[in-house]
Design a protein around this motif. Structure first.
Motif, PDB file in Angstrom:
ATOM      1  N   ASP A 152       6.544   3.552  -7.977  1.00 42.96           N
ATOM      2  CA  ASP A 152       7.942   3.786  -8.358  1.00 42.96           C
ATOM      3  C   ASP A 152       8.377   2.622  -9.229  1.00 42.96           C
ATOM      4  O   ASP A 152       8.597   1.519  -8.735  1.00 42.96           O
ATOM      5  N   SER A 190      12.965  -2.977  -9.999  1.00 43.85           N
ATOM      6  CA  SER A 190      11.790  -3.282  -9.181  1.00 43.85           C
ATOM      7  C   SER A 190      10.627  -2.365  -9.520  1.00 43.85           C
ATOM      8  O   SER A 190      10.808  -1.265 -10.043  1.00 43.85           O
ATOM      9  N   THR A 191       9.424  -2.860  -9.210  1.00 45.43           N
ATOM     10  CA  THR A 191       8.183  -2.098  -9.315  1.00 45.43           C
ATOM     11  C   THR A 191       7.541  -2.096  -7.942  1.00 45.43           C
ATOM     12  O   THR A 191       7.298  -3.163  -7.366  1.00 45.43           O
ATOM     13  N   ARG A 192       7.277  -0.897  -7.406  1.00 46.51           N
ATOM     14  CA  ARG A 192       6.710  -0.815  -6.055  1.00 46.51           C
ATOM     15  C   ARG A 192       5.490   0.105  -6.071  1.00 46.51           C
ATOM     16  O   ARG A 192       5.513   1.162  -6.696  1.00 46.51           O
ATOM     17  N   VAL A 240       2.372   1.750  -3.434  1.00 46.42           N
ATOM     18  CA  VAL A 240       1.896   2.002  -2.067  1.00 46.42           C
ATOM     19  C   VAL A 240       0.505   2.626  -2.153  1.00 46.42           C
ATOM     20  O   VAL A 240       0.257   3.506  -2.985  1.00 46.42           O
ATOM     21  N   ARG A 242       0.621  -2.366   0.182  1.00 43.11           N
ATOM     22  CA  ARG A 242       1.907  -2.358  -0.523  1.00 43.11           C
ATOM     23  C   ARG A 242       1.953  -3.510  -1.519  1.00 43.11           C
ATOM     24  O   ARG A 242       1.405  -4.588  -1.250  1.00 43.11           O
ATOM     25  N   ALA A 290       4.775  -5.236  -4.677  1.00 44.35           N
ATOM     26  CA  ALA A 290       6.078  -5.167  -5.338  1.00 44.35           C
ATOM     27  C   ALA A 290       6.183  -6.267  -6.380  1.00 44.35           C
ATOM     28  O   ALA A 290       5.540  -7.320  -6.277  1.00 44.35           O
ATOM     29  N   ALA A 347       2.094  -5.856  -9.151  1.00 43.52           N
ATOM     30  CA  ALA A 347       2.293  -5.016  -7.969  1.00 43.52           C
ATOM     31  C   ALA A 347       1.010  -4.287  -7.585  1.00 43.52           C
ATOM     32  O   ALA A 347       0.705  -4.125  -6.396  1.00 43.52           O
ATOM     33  N   ALA A 370      -0.930  -4.631  -3.945  1.00 42.70           N
ATOM     34  CA  ALA A 370      -1.142  -3.469  -3.081  1.00 42.70           C
ATOM     35  C   ALA A 370      -2.616  -3.252  -2.763  1.00 42.70           C
ATOM     36  O   ALA A 370      -2.971  -2.772  -1.681  1.00 42.70           O
ATOM     37  N   ASP A 376      13.027   7.108  -0.049  1.00 41.81           N
ATOM     38  CA  ASP A 376      12.158   6.102  -0.655  1.00 41.81           C
ATOM     39  C   ASP A 376      11.332   6.722  -1.780  1.00 41.81           C
ATOM     40  O   ASP A 376      10.439   7.538  -1.532  1.00 41.81           O
ATOM     41  N   VAL A 416       9.019   5.527  -3.805  1.00 42.14           N
ATOM     42  CA  VAL A 416       7.584   5.254  -3.819  1.00 42.14           C
ATOM     43  C   VAL A 416       6.871   6.078  -2.743  1.00 42.14           C
ATOM     44  O   VAL A 416       5.716   6.487  -2.923  1.00 42.14           O
TER      45      VAL A 416
END
Length: 332
Positions: free
Chosen positions: A17, A22-24, A26, A37, A39, A59, A63, A303, A305
């Protein structure tokens, strides 16, 4: 990175996402268990062209720490501003970040509308409305975006969005100054926010009106237009204090957003409506008015992501896109 639970079951999937703030990322196994994970800061390649790819890579590495990247067999990455990937230089930076993390599967980059819808419901069909800094509406069929309305950007559209609320709040100040009227609660807050060092008491003198107006116009025009969205919380706060101007703006924002949905929604549409973004949120008066307007099932995006990761499970194997896995990934 934090490993959650037992060793990964079967092949891995990746959900991403990438937004303006932000960059996330999973990583999950085939049973929907989160095993990694990561971020970083904003990953929107349109608003952050210089840093988005670097943040994406950061990120990804976080992860995947301790995992075999070659075990990732499906990847869905939701991205705001994804049209920038049409530029070869931007695409090259993102490709470098991807392969640099050791990933071998090709990523499926999709828009934030699809991710928002998937985060709100496991159902395959419906409508999604995003109203945050900007605004956009999409029609989803079989988990894929098939049509959009709105989303034309701050210059040509984004009606009812955070940007729209901020711009209209500034315009209300300018109108009051033109009419030599006293500033209400919302207008005073706008001046304090945009011109924190300006003496508002000068408007009590006739010659002060024009000076304040000119300072406000000059300052707003010297900043990136999108920063007007930072004034949206001031409108919401003034609304809560029964400010007349703020109440009018909130009502009009809800009307504009419902009108945008109406361009897309027909009586034959099936499935729920998912609302996403700060302006359309459950605690926002704009979002509350929208929910009162529409009959049927109106849900709230969760959420993002997690929604992208659930879509990646479905891309790996459609039988894995279960309601149970949706709850496991999204409702955390």
């Amino acid at each position: 990175m934090s490993v959650e639970g037992s060793p990964p079951a079967g092949p891995l999937v990746l959900g991403g996402d990438l937004g303006g703030t932000s960059t996330r990322i999973v990583i999950a196994d085939s049973e929907g268990n989160v095993v990694g994970r990561g971020a970083a800061a904003g990953g929107n390649p349109t608003s952050h062209p210089a840093s988005a790819a670097a943040n994406f890579g950061q990120a990804l590495h976080a992860a995947l720490a301790g995992l075999d990247a070659s075990e990732v067999k499906a990847a869905v990455v939701g991205m705001a501003g994804g049209s920038a990937l049409g530029r070869p230089d931007v695409a090259a930076r993102f490709d470098e970040a991807w392969t640099g993390a050791g990933l071998t599967v090709a990523p499926d980059y999709i828009g934030d509308l699809e991710v928002a819808f998937a985060s709100g419901t496991p159902q395959p069909d419906g409508i999604v409305l995003i109203a945050g800094t900007g605004s956009n509406v999409g029609l989803v069929r079989d988990h894929q975006l098939v049509r959009t309305v709105g989303g034309h950007g701050w210059l040509l559209g984004d009606e009812g969005s955070g940007f729209w609320l901020g711009r209209e709040a500034v315009r209300s100040v300018l109108q009051a100054l033109d009419l030599r009227e006293p500033l209400g609660l919302l207008e005073q807050t706008v001046v304090q926010t945009v011109l924190p060092d300006r003496d508002q008491h000068s408007v009590a003198e006739r010659e002060g009106y024009d000076a304040l107006r000119d300072d406000l116009v000059r300052t707003v025009n010297s900043r990136p237009p999108v920063l007007l969205a930072e004034l949206a919380p001031a409108v919401i706060a003034a609304y809560a204090q029964d400010d007349e101007t703020a109440r009018g703006l909130v009502k009009r924002a809800a009307e504009l957003l419902t009108e945008t949905v109406a361009r897309l929604k027909t009586t034959s549409d099936q499935g729920p409506m998912v609302l996403a973004g700060s302006v359309a949120g459950e605690s926002s008066p704009v979002g509350q008015l929208i929910r009162q307007h529409f009959a049927g099932e109106v849900l709230t995006a969760r959420d993002g992501v997690g929604g992208a990761t659930w879509l990646a499970l479905g891309a790996l194997d459609p039988t894995l896109a279960t309601t149970a896995n949706h709850s496991r990934l999204v409702e955390r």
